[in-house]
Design an enzyme around this catalytic site. Structure first.
Site, PDB file in Angstrom:
ATOM      1  N   ARG A  52       0.851  -1.202   0.000  1.00 18.84           N
ATOM      2  CA  ARG A  52       0.000   0.000   0.000  1.00 18.84           C
ATOM      3  C   ARG A  52       0.882   1.246   0.000  1.00 18.84           C
ATOM      4  O   ARG A  52       0.562   2.258  -0.599  1.00 18.84           O
ATOM      5  CB  ARG A  52      -0.960  -0.005   1.201  1.00 18.84           C
ATOM      6  CG  ARG A  52      -1.720   1.279   1.395  1.00 18.84           C
ATOM      7  CD  ARG A  52      -3.052   1.114   2.119  1.00 18.84           C
ATOM      8  NE  ARG A  52      -3.014   0.270   3.283  1.00 18.84           N
ATOM      9  CZ  ARG A  52      -2.487   0.604   4.477  1.00 18.84           C
ATOM     10  NH1 ARG A  52      -1.942   1.790   4.648  1.00 18.84           N
ATOM     11  NH2 ARG A  52      -2.503  -0.244   5.470  1.00 18.84           N
ATOM     12  N   TYR A 104     -17.003  16.716 -15.313  1.00 15.94           N
ATOM     13  CA  TYR A 104     -17.475  15.326 -15.403  1.00 15.94           C
ATOM     14  C   TYR A 104     -18.489  15.037 -14.279  1.00 15.94           C
ATOM     15  O   TYR A 104     -18.249  15.386 -13.117  1.00 15.94           O
ATOM     16  CB  TYR A 104     -16.258  14.390 -15.323  1.00 15.94           C
ATOM     17  CG  TYR A 104     -16.612  12.956 -15.054  1.00 15.94           C
ATOM     18  CD1 TYR A 104     -17.418  12.239 -15.936  1.00 15.94           C
ATOM     19  CD2 TYR A 104     -16.161  12.315 -13.915  1.00 15.94           C
ATOM     20  CE1 TYR A 104     -17.759  10.925 -15.673  1.00 15.94           C
ATOM     21  CE2 TYR A 104     -16.491  10.995 -13.647  1.00 15.94           C
ATOM     22  CZ  TYR A 104     -17.305  10.309 -14.535  1.00 15.94           C
ATOM     23  OH  TYR A 104     -17.644   9.015 -14.273  1.00 15.94           O
ATOM     24  N   ASP A 176      -7.947  18.577 -14.450  1.00 17.19           N
ATOM     25  CA  ASP A 176      -8.220  17.206 -14.871  1.00 17.19           C
ATOM     26  C   ASP A 176      -7.860  17.136 -16.356  1.00 17.19           C
ATOM     27  O   ASP A 176      -8.562  17.682 -17.202  1.00 17.19           O
ATOM     28  CB  ASP A 176      -9.707  16.889 -14.632  1.00 17.19           C
ATOM     29  CG  ASP A 176     -10.059  15.461 -15.025  1.00 17.19           C
ATOM     30  OD1 ASP A 176      -9.341  14.877 -15.847  1.00 17.19           O
ATOM     31  OD2 ASP A 176     -11.072  14.948 -14.532  1.00 17.19           O
ATOM     32  N   LYS A 201      -8.845   6.316 -19.345  1.00 14.37           N
ATOM     33  CA  LYS A 201      -9.180   6.853 -20.661  1.00 14.37           C
ATOM     34  C   LYS A 201      -7.973   6.783 -21.607  1.00 14.37           C
ATOM     35  O   LYS A 201      -7.499   5.712 -21.891  1.00 14.37           O
ATOM     36  CB  LYS A 201      -9.736   8.266 -20.493  1.00 14.37           C
ATOM     37  CG  LYS A 201     -10.866   8.356 -19.450  1.00 14.37           C
ATOM     38  CD  LYS A 201     -12.062   7.543 -19.875  1.00 14.37           C
ATOM     39  CE  LYS A 201     -13.263   7.535 -18.978  1.00 14.37           C
ATOM     40  NZ  LYS A 201     -13.162   7.594 -17.552  1.00 14.37           N
TER      41      LYS A 201
HETATM   42  C1  LIG Z   1     -12.838  13.809 -17.341  1.00 15.42           C
HETATM   43  C2  LIG Z   1     -12.974  12.665 -16.370  1.00 15.42           C
HETATM   44  N1  LIG Z   1     -12.385  12.762 -15.174  1.00 15.42           N
HETATM   45  C3  LIG Z   1     -12.474  11.761 -14.259  1.00 15.42           C
HETATM   46  C4  LIG Z   1     -13.195  10.620 -14.528  1.00 15.42           C
HETATM   47  C5  LIG Z   1     -13.303   9.556 -13.466  1.00 15.42           C
HETATM   48  O1  LIG Z   1     -12.442   8.516 -13.743  1.00 15.42           O
HETATM   49  P1  LIG Z   1     -12.654   6.985 -13.299  1.00 15.42           P
HETATM   50  O2  LIG Z   1     -13.861   6.486 -14.008  1.00 15.42           O
HETATM   51  O3  LIG Z   1     -11.375   6.336 -13.716  1.00 15.42           O
HETATM   52  O4  LIG Z   1     -12.836   6.980 -11.808  1.00 15.42           O
HETATM   53  C6  LIG Z   1     -13.811  10.475 -15.773  1.00 15.42           C
HETATM   54  C7  LIG Z   1     -14.585   9.241 -16.077  1.00 15.42           C
HETATM   55  O5  LIG Z   1     -15.333   9.186 -17.033  1.00 15.42           O
HETATM   56  C8  LIG Z   1     -13.699  11.537 -16.715  1.00 15.42           C
HETATM   57  O6  LIG Z   1     -14.300  11.463 -17.923  1.00 15.42           O
END
Ligand SMILES: Cc1ncc(COP(=O)(O)O)c(C=O)c1O
Length: 385
Positions: A52, A104, A176, A201
Protein backbone atom coordinates in the site's frame (compact mmCIF):
# COMPACT_ATOMS: atom_id res chain seq x y z
CA UNK A 1 21.13 14.71 -24.72
CA UNK A 2 20.55 13.85 -21.06
CA UNK A 3 17.62 11.64 -20.01
CA UNK A 4 15.63 14.59 -18.69
CA UNK A 5 15.76 16.24 -22.12
CA UNK A 6 14.44 13.27 -24.09
CA UNK A 7 11.42 14.05 -26.24
CA UNK A 8 7.88 12.84 -25.51
CA UNK A 9 7.91 9.61 -27.54
CA UNK A 10 11.21 8.54 -25.99
CA UNK A 11 10.05 9.32 -22.46
CA UNK A 12 6.76 7.51 -23.10
CA UNK A 13 8.73 4.32 -23.74
CA UNK A 14 11.64 4.65 -21.31
CA UNK A 15 10.97 7.16 -18.51
CA UNK A 16 10.85 5.71 -15.02
CA UNK A 17 11.78 2.22 -16.14
CA UNK A 18 15.03 0.28 -16.05
CA UNK A 19 15.84 -3.38 -16.61
CA UNK A 20 14.84 -5.39 -13.55
CA UNK A 21 17.89 -5.56 -11.23
CA UNK A 22 17.42 -9.24 -10.35
CA UNK A 23 17.06 -10.71 -13.88
CA UNK A 24 17.65 -7.91 -16.37
CA UNK A 25 14.05 -8.30 -17.63
CA UNK A 26 13.48 -5.43 -20.07
CA UNK A 27 9.83 -4.95 -19.09
CA UNK A 28 9.04 -3.89 -15.53
CA UNK A 29 7.76 -7.08 -13.83
CA UNK A 30 4.35 -7.32 -12.17
CA UNK A 31 5.40 -7.26 -8.51
CA UNK A 32 2.28 -9.05 -7.31
CA UNK A 33 3.22 -8.92 -3.65
CA UNK A 34 1.55 -7.41 -0.60
CA UNK A 35 4.69 -7.29 1.55
CA UNK A 36 8.50 -7.54 1.50
CA UNK A 37 11.05 -9.52 3.53
CA UNK A 38 13.03 -7.40 5.99
CA UNK A 39 16.67 -8.22 6.80
CA UNK A 40 16.22 -7.11 10.39
CA UNK A 41 13.20 -5.39 12.03
CA UNK A 42 12.71 -2.06 10.26
CA UNK A 43 15.51 -2.73 7.74
CA UNK A 44 14.14 -3.07 4.21
CA UNK A 45 15.03 -2.13 0.64
CA UNK A 46 14.27 1.50 -0.38
CA UNK A 47 10.73 2.25 0.88
CA UNK A 48 9.41 -1.27 0.25
CA UNK A 49 7.87 -2.43 3.52
CA UNK A 50 4.24 -2.93 2.40
CA UNK A 51 2.59 -2.58 -1.05
CA UNK A 52 0.00 0.00 0.00
CA UNK A 53 2.97 2.28 0.74
CA UNK A 54 5.13 1.37 -2.26
CA UNK A 55 5.28 -1.21 -5.02
CA UNK A 56 7.98 -1.33 -7.74
CA UNK A 57 5.51 -1.71 -10.64
CA UNK A 58 3.44 1.20 -9.37
CA UNK A 59 6.55 3.28 -8.79
CA UNK A 60 7.72 2.78 -12.37
CA UNK A 61 4.30 3.95 -13.59
CA UNK A 62 4.34 6.95 -11.24
CA UNK A 63 7.79 7.98 -12.52
CA UNK A 64 6.71 7.47 -16.13
CA UNK A 65 3.54 9.58 -15.85
CA UNK A 66 5.39 12.29 -13.91
CA UNK A 67 7.93 12.53 -16.71
CA UNK A 68 5.21 12.80 -19.39
CA UNK A 69 3.44 15.63 -17.51
CA UNK A 70 6.74 17.41 -16.80
CA UNK A 71 6.20 16.84 -13.05
CA UNK A 72 8.65 15.94 -10.29
CA UNK A 73 6.26 13.53 -8.60
CA UNK A 74 3.55 11.04 -9.54
CA UNK A 75 1.00 9.21 -7.41
CA UNK A 76 -1.25 6.50 -8.81
CA UNK A 77 -4.70 5.57 -7.56
CA UNK A 78 -7.28 2.84 -8.07
CA UNK A 79 -9.52 5.11 -10.20
CA UNK A 80 -9.77 8.66 -11.51
CA UNK A 81 -12.27 9.60 -8.83
CA UNK A 82 -10.07 8.24 -6.02
CA UNK A 83 -7.23 10.47 -7.31
CA UNK A 84 -9.67 13.40 -7.19
CA UNK A 85 -10.77 12.47 -3.67
CA UNK A 86 -7.15 12.62 -2.50
CA UNK A 87 -6.95 16.27 -3.63
CA UNK A 88 -10.19 17.11 -1.81
CA UNK A 89 -8.83 15.39 1.31
CA UNK A 90 -6.25 18.20 1.49
CA UNK A 91 -9.13 20.51 2.45
CA UNK A 92 -11.10 20.99 5.65
CA UNK A 93 -14.60 21.99 6.65
CA UNK A 94 -15.38 25.59 5.70
CA UNK A 95 -13.10 25.58 2.63
CA UNK A 96 -14.54 26.63 -0.72
CA UNK A 97 -13.82 25.15 -4.17
CA UNK A 98 -14.60 26.60 -7.60
CA UNK A 99 -15.37 24.04 -10.33
CA UNK A 100 -15.97 24.50 -14.04
CA UNK A 101 -19.69 24.21 -14.74
CA UNK A 102 -19.74 21.16 -17.02
CA UNK A 103 -17.22 19.15 -15.04
CA UNK A 104 -17.48 15.33 -15.40
CA UNK A 105 -20.69 14.18 -13.67
CA UNK A 106 -18.85 11.78 -11.35
CA UNK A 107 -16.58 14.61 -10.19
CA UNK A 108 -19.62 16.79 -9.50
CA UNK A 109 -21.24 13.94 -7.55
CA UNK A 110 -18.08 13.19 -5.52
CA UNK A 111 -17.49 16.83 -4.66
CA UNK A 112 -21.06 17.84 -3.80
CA UNK A 113 -22.47 14.66 -2.32
CA UNK A 114 -19.43 13.26 -0.50
CA UNK A 115 -17.24 16.27 0.36
CA UNK A 116 -20.25 18.61 0.62
CA UNK A 117 -21.32 16.50 3.61
CA UNK A 118 -18.20 17.40 5.57
CA UNK A 119 -18.67 21.15 5.18
CA UNK A 120 -16.69 21.92 2.00
CA UNK A 121 -18.63 24.26 -0.31
CA UNK A 122 -18.57 24.47 -4.09
CA UNK A 123 -19.39 27.01 -6.81
CA UNK A 124 -19.92 25.99 -10.43
CA UNK A 125 -18.65 28.58 -12.90
CA UNK A 126 -18.38 28.86 -16.67
CA UNK A 127 -14.62 29.40 -16.66
CA UNK A 128 -14.47 30.45 -20.29
CA UNK A 129 -15.63 33.72 -18.70
CA UNK A 130 -12.61 34.73 -16.60
CA UNK A 131 -14.52 37.64 -15.05
CA UNK A 132 -17.07 35.15 -13.74
CA UNK A 133 -14.23 33.07 -12.33
CA UNK A 134 -12.75 36.14 -10.65
CA UNK A 135 -16.12 37.01 -9.07
CA UNK A 136 -16.54 33.48 -7.69
CA UNK A 137 -13.58 33.66 -5.28
CA UNK A 138 -14.36 34.06 -1.59
CA UNK A 139 -11.88 34.47 1.28
CA UNK A 140 -12.32 30.71 1.87
CA UNK A 141 -11.49 29.58 -1.68
CA UNK A 142 -8.66 27.04 -1.49
CA UNK A 143 -8.95 25.21 -4.79
CA UNK A 144 -9.91 25.84 -8.42
CA UNK A 145 -10.77 22.62 -10.26
CA UNK A 146 -11.09 22.59 -14.01
CA UNK A 147 -11.26 20.37 -17.04
CA UNK A 148 -10.39 21.58 -20.51
CA UNK A 149 -11.81 20.67 -22.99
CA UNK A 150 -14.97 20.27 -20.92
CA UNK A 151 -17.38 17.39 -21.27
CA UNK A 152 -19.44 17.13 -23.46
CA UNK A 153 -19.51 20.66 -24.90
CA UNK A 154 -15.71 20.86 -25.33
CA UNK A 155 -15.28 24.40 -24.00
CA UNK A 156 -11.64 25.45 -23.68
CA UNK A 157 -10.56 27.16 -20.45
CA UNK A 158 -7.41 29.31 -20.31
CA UNK A 159 -5.26 27.38 -17.80
CA UNK A 160 -2.61 30.07 -17.55
CA UNK A 161 -5.03 32.91 -16.81
CA UNK A 162 -7.14 30.79 -14.42
CA UNK A 163 -3.94 29.84 -12.55
CA UNK A 164 -2.87 33.48 -12.26
CA UNK A 165 -6.27 34.42 -10.82
CA UNK A 166 -6.16 31.54 -8.34
CA UNK A 167 -2.57 32.10 -7.24
CA UNK A 168 -3.24 35.80 -6.61
CA UNK A 169 -5.72 34.53 -3.98
CA UNK A 170 -3.45 31.73 -2.71
CA UNK A 171 -5.75 29.01 -4.05
CA UNK A 172 -4.40 25.82 -5.65
CA UNK A 173 -5.27 24.86 -9.22
CA UNK A 174 -5.93 21.27 -10.23
CA UNK A 175 -6.53 20.46 -13.90
CA UNK A 176 -8.22 17.21 -14.87
CA UNK A 177 -6.20 16.46 -18.02
CA UNK A 178 -8.03 13.23 -18.86
CA UNK A 179 -9.45 14.45 -22.20
CA UNK A 180 -6.03 15.53 -23.48
CA UNK A 181 -3.40 13.28 -21.94
CA UNK A 182 0.02 14.92 -21.54
CA UNK A 183 0.68 14.43 -25.25
CA UNK A 184 -1.73 17.25 -26.13
CA UNK A 185 -1.48 19.59 -23.15
CA UNK A 186 0.72 19.95 -20.04
CA UNK A 187 -1.12 22.10 -17.46
CA UNK A 188 1.81 22.27 -14.99
CA UNK A 189 3.82 24.18 -17.61
CA UNK A 190 0.94 26.68 -17.78
CA UNK A 191 0.93 27.30 -14.01
CA UNK A 192 -1.38 24.61 -12.58
CA UNK A 193 -0.29 23.03 -9.29
CA UNK A 194 -1.68 19.51 -9.77
CA UNK A 195 -2.74 17.45 -12.78
CA UNK A 196 -5.35 14.76 -12.25
CA UNK A 197 -6.06 11.89 -14.65
CA UNK A 198 -8.53 9.15 -15.11
CA UNK A 199 -5.91 6.77 -16.56
CA UNK A 200 -8.92 4.66 -17.55
CA UNK A 201 -9.18 6.85 -20.66
CA UNK A 202 -6.42 7.87 -23.13
CA UNK A 203 -3.48 6.91 -20.90
CA UNK A 204 -4.82 3.34 -20.60
CA UNK A 205 -6.20 3.55 -24.12
CA UNK A 206 -7.60 0.02 -24.35
CA UNK A 207 -10.71 0.18 -22.14
CA UNK A 208 -9.38 -2.58 -19.90
CA UNK A 209 -8.19 -0.78 -16.74
CA UNK A 210 -9.76 1.59 -14.21
CA UNK A 211 -7.12 3.91 -12.74
CA UNK A 212 -6.18 7.41 -11.71
CA UNK A 213 -3.10 9.56 -11.16
CA UNK A 214 -1.95 12.86 -9.71
CA UNK A 215 1.15 14.58 -11.07
CA UNK A 216 2.79 17.59 -9.44
CA UNK A 217 6.11 19.26 -8.72
CA UNK A 218 5.74 20.86 -5.28
CA UNK A 219 7.61 18.70 -2.73
CA UNK A 220 5.54 19.67 0.29
CA UNK A 221 2.23 19.13 -1.51
CA UNK A 222 3.53 15.79 -2.75
CA UNK A 223 4.34 14.68 0.81
CA UNK A 224 0.80 15.56 1.92
CA UNK A 225 -0.81 13.72 -1.00
CA UNK A 226 1.48 10.71 -0.55
CA UNK A 227 0.41 10.56 3.09
CA UNK A 228 -3.26 10.56 1.95
CA UNK A 229 -2.49 7.85 -0.64
CA UNK A 230 -0.88 5.69 2.06
CA UNK A 231 -3.50 6.38 4.72
CA UNK A 232 -6.64 6.03 2.60
CA UNK A 233 -5.15 3.22 0.54
CA UNK A 234 -6.99 3.64 -2.78
CA UNK A 235 -3.97 2.29 -4.65
CA UNK A 236 -3.95 0.35 -7.93
CA UNK A 237 -2.84 -3.29 -8.13
CA UNK A 238 0.47 -4.22 -9.74
CA UNK A 239 -1.23 -5.88 -12.75
CA UNK A 240 -3.14 -2.68 -13.58
CA UNK A 241 0.07 -0.64 -13.26
CA UNK A 242 1.80 -3.05 -15.64
CA UNK A 243 -1.02 -2.67 -18.19
CA UNK A 244 -0.83 1.12 -17.92
CA UNK A 245 2.96 1.07 -18.39
CA UNK A 246 2.42 -1.00 -21.50
CA UNK A 247 -0.14 1.59 -22.69
CA UNK A 248 2.00 4.68 -22.16
CA UNK A 249 4.61 3.24 -24.53
CA UNK A 250 2.21 3.92 -27.42
CA UNK A 251 0.49 7.05 -26.07
CA UNK A 252 2.09 9.45 -28.57
CA UNK A 253 1.27 7.23 -31.55
CA UNK A 254 -2.31 6.63 -30.44
CA UNK A 255 -2.98 10.29 -29.62
CA UNK A 256 -1.71 11.42 -33.00
CA UNK A 257 -4.10 9.03 -34.74
CA UNK A 258 -7.02 10.00 -32.45
CA UNK A 259 -6.42 13.65 -33.40
CA UNK A 260 -6.05 12.98 -37.13
CA UNK A 261 -9.21 10.85 -37.25
CA UNK A 262 -11.25 13.28 -35.14
CA UNK A 263 -10.21 16.26 -37.27
CA UNK A 264 -11.24 14.46 -40.50
CA UNK A 265 -14.54 13.34 -38.97
CA UNK A 266 -15.28 16.83 -37.59
CA UNK A 267 -14.76 18.35 -41.05
CA UNK A 268 -16.91 15.68 -42.68
CA UNK A 269 -19.71 16.08 -40.13
CA UNK A 270 -19.68 19.86 -40.67
CA UNK A 271 -20.85 19.24 -44.23
CA UNK A 272 -23.70 16.85 -43.40
CA UNK A 273 -27.22 18.26 -43.83
CA UNK A 274 -28.56 16.19 -40.89
CA UNK A 275 -26.05 17.70 -38.50
CA UNK A 276 -27.00 21.05 -37.03
CA UNK A 277 -23.67 21.88 -35.42
CA UNK A 278 -20.27 20.28 -34.81
CA UNK A 279 -18.14 21.15 -31.80
CA UNK A 280 -14.44 20.31 -32.14
CA UNK A 281 -11.65 22.54 -30.80
CA UNK A 282 -9.70 22.08 -34.04
CA UNK A 283 -12.41 23.69 -36.21
CA UNK A 284 -12.11 27.46 -36.78
CA UNK A 285 -15.84 27.65 -35.90
CA UNK A 286 -15.07 26.64 -32.29
CA UNK A 287 -15.53 29.69 -29.97
CA UNK A 288 -12.10 29.17 -28.36
CA UNK A 289 -10.27 27.98 -31.49
CA UNK A 290 -7.33 30.39 -31.01
CA UNK A 291 -6.85 29.40 -27.37
CA UNK A 292 -7.00 25.69 -28.28
CA UNK A 293 -4.26 26.19 -30.88
CA UNK A 294 -2.03 27.77 -28.24
CA UNK A 295 -2.88 25.61 -25.24
CA UNK A 296 -3.09 22.21 -26.94
CA UNK A 297 0.04 22.18 -29.10
CA UNK A 298 -0.08 18.40 -29.55
CA UNK A 299 -3.49 18.42 -31.27
CA UNK A 300 -7.17 18.88 -30.50
CA UNK A 301 -8.01 15.40 -29.23
CA UNK A 302 -10.33 12.57 -30.14
CA UNK A 303 -13.63 13.86 -28.79
CA UNK A 304 -16.21 15.31 -31.17
CA UNK A 305 -19.66 16.54 -30.13
CA UNK A 306 -22.54 17.11 -32.54
CA UNK A 307 -26.11 18.36 -32.45
CA UNK A 308 -28.21 16.27 -34.84
CA UNK A 309 -31.31 17.74 -36.44
CA UNK A 310 -34.53 16.14 -35.17
CA UNK A 311 -33.73 16.00 -31.44
CA UNK A 312 -34.09 12.85 -29.37
CA UNK A 313 -35.63 10.64 -32.07
CA UNK A 314 -32.95 11.44 -34.62
CA UNK A 315 -30.16 11.05 -32.05
CA UNK A 316 -31.52 7.69 -30.85
CA UNK A 317 -31.83 6.41 -34.43
CA UNK A 318 -28.27 7.44 -35.18
CA UNK A 319 -26.90 5.69 -32.10
CA UNK A 320 -28.84 2.52 -32.83
CA UNK A 321 -27.60 2.38 -36.42
CA UNK A 322 -23.85 2.74 -35.96
CA UNK A 323 -21.88 -0.47 -36.53
CA UNK A 324 -18.30 0.50 -35.60
CA UNK A 325 -19.12 3.21 -33.06
CA UNK A 326 -20.35 1.19 -30.06
CA UNK A 327 -22.95 2.74 -27.73
CA UNK A 328 -21.08 2.98 -24.42
CA UNK A 329 -20.00 5.35 -21.69
CA UNK A 330 -16.26 6.15 -21.28
CA UNK A 331 -13.84 7.40 -23.90
CA UNK A 332 -10.22 7.41 -24.97
CA UNK A 333 -9.89 3.78 -26.08
CA UNK A 334 -8.54 2.60 -29.42
CA UNK A 335 -12.12 1.66 -30.38
CA UNK A 336 -14.69 4.30 -31.32
CA UNK A 337 -17.62 4.88 -28.98
CA UNK A 338 -20.80 6.91 -29.28
CA UNK A 339 -23.06 8.09 -26.48
CA UNK A 340 -26.05 10.30 -25.72
CA UNK A 341 -25.08 12.52 -22.74
CA UNK A 342 -28.66 13.51 -21.77
CA UNK A 343 -29.62 9.83 -21.35
CA UNK A 344 -26.26 8.34 -20.38
CA UNK A 345 -23.25 10.18 -18.87
CA UNK A 346 -25.11 13.34 -17.83
CA UNK A 347 -28.49 11.86 -16.85
CA UNK A 348 -27.79 12.81 -13.20
CA UNK A 349 -27.53 16.51 -14.16
CA UNK A 350 -30.97 18.14 -13.61
CA UNK A 351 -32.81 18.87 -16.89
CA UNK A 352 -32.82 22.66 -16.38
CA UNK A 353 -29.05 22.67 -15.80
CA UNK A 354 -28.50 20.43 -18.82
CA UNK A 355 -30.41 22.99 -20.89
CA UNK A 356 -28.15 25.81 -19.63
CA UNK A 357 -25.05 23.76 -20.42
CA UNK A 358 -26.33 22.97 -23.93
CA UNK A 359 -26.76 19.23 -23.23
CA UNK A 360 -29.92 18.95 -25.26
CA UNK A 361 -31.76 15.91 -26.65
CA UNK A 362 -30.05 16.18 -30.03
CA UNK A 363 -26.53 16.21 -28.58
CA UNK A 364 -24.36 13.19 -29.37
CA UNK A 365 -20.77 12.65 -28.19
CA UNK A 366 -18.23 10.67 -30.18
CA UNK A 367 -15.02 9.22 -28.82
CA UNK A 368 -13.15 8.75 -32.07
CA UNK A 369 -10.89 5.71 -32.01
CA UNK A 370 -7.87 4.83 -34.12
CA UNK A 371 -9.58 2.59 -36.68
CA UNK A 372 -9.31 3.38 -40.41
CA UNK A 373 -10.98 6.78 -40.64
CA UNK A 374 -12.72 6.02 -43.95
CA UNK A 375 -14.53 3.11 -42.31
CA UNK A 376 -15.57 5.37 -39.42
CA UNK A 377 -16.93 7.97 -41.84
CA UNK A 378 -18.85 5.29 -43.79
CA UNK A 379 -20.35 4.10 -40.52
CA UNK A 380 -21.49 7.59 -39.54
CA UNK A 381 -22.78 8.17 -43.07
CA UNK A 382 -25.08 5.15 -43.00
CA UNK A 383 -26.17 5.94 -39.41
CA UNK A 384 -27.17 9.48 -40.34
CA UNK A 385 -28.86 8.64 -43.60
C1 LIG B 1 -12.84 13.81 -17.34
C2 LIG B 1 -12.97 12.66 -16.37
N1 LIG B 1 -12.39 12.76 -15.17
C3 LIG B 1 -12.47 11.76 -14.26
C4 LIG B 1 -13.19 10.62 -14.53
C5 LIG B 1 -13.30 9.56 -13.47
O1 LIG B 1 -12.44 8.52 -13.74
P1 LIG B 1 -12.65 6.98 -13.30
O2 LIG B 1 -13.86 6.49 -14.01
O3 LIG B 1 -11.37 6.34 -13.72
O4 LIG B 1 -12.84 6.98 -11.81
C6 LIG B 1 -13.81 10.48 -15.77
C7 LIG B 1 -14.58 9.24 -16.08
O5 LIG B 1 -15.33 9.19 -17.03
C8 LIG B 1 -13.70 11.54 -16.71
O6 LIG B 1 -14.30 11.46 -17.92
Amino acid sequence: MSKGEDRFGTRAIHAGQRPDPTTGAIMTPIYQTATYAQESPGVFKEDYDYSRAANPTRKALERNLASLEGASHGLCFASGVSAEAAVLQLLKSGDHVILCDDVYGGTNRLFHRVFGQVGITFSLVDMTDLDALERAFTPSTRLVWLETPTNPTLKIIDIQRASELAHARKALVCVDNTFCSPYLQTPLALGADIVSHSTTKYIGGHSDVIGGALLLSDDELHERLKFIQLSVGAVPGAMDCFLLLRSTKTLHVRMQRHCDNAMKIAHWLSEQPRVERVIYPGLPSHPQFALAQKQMPGGCGGMVTIYVKGGMDAARTMLEKTRLFTIAESLGGVESLIEHPAIMTHASVPADQREILGITDGLVRLSVGIEDVDDLISDLDQALS
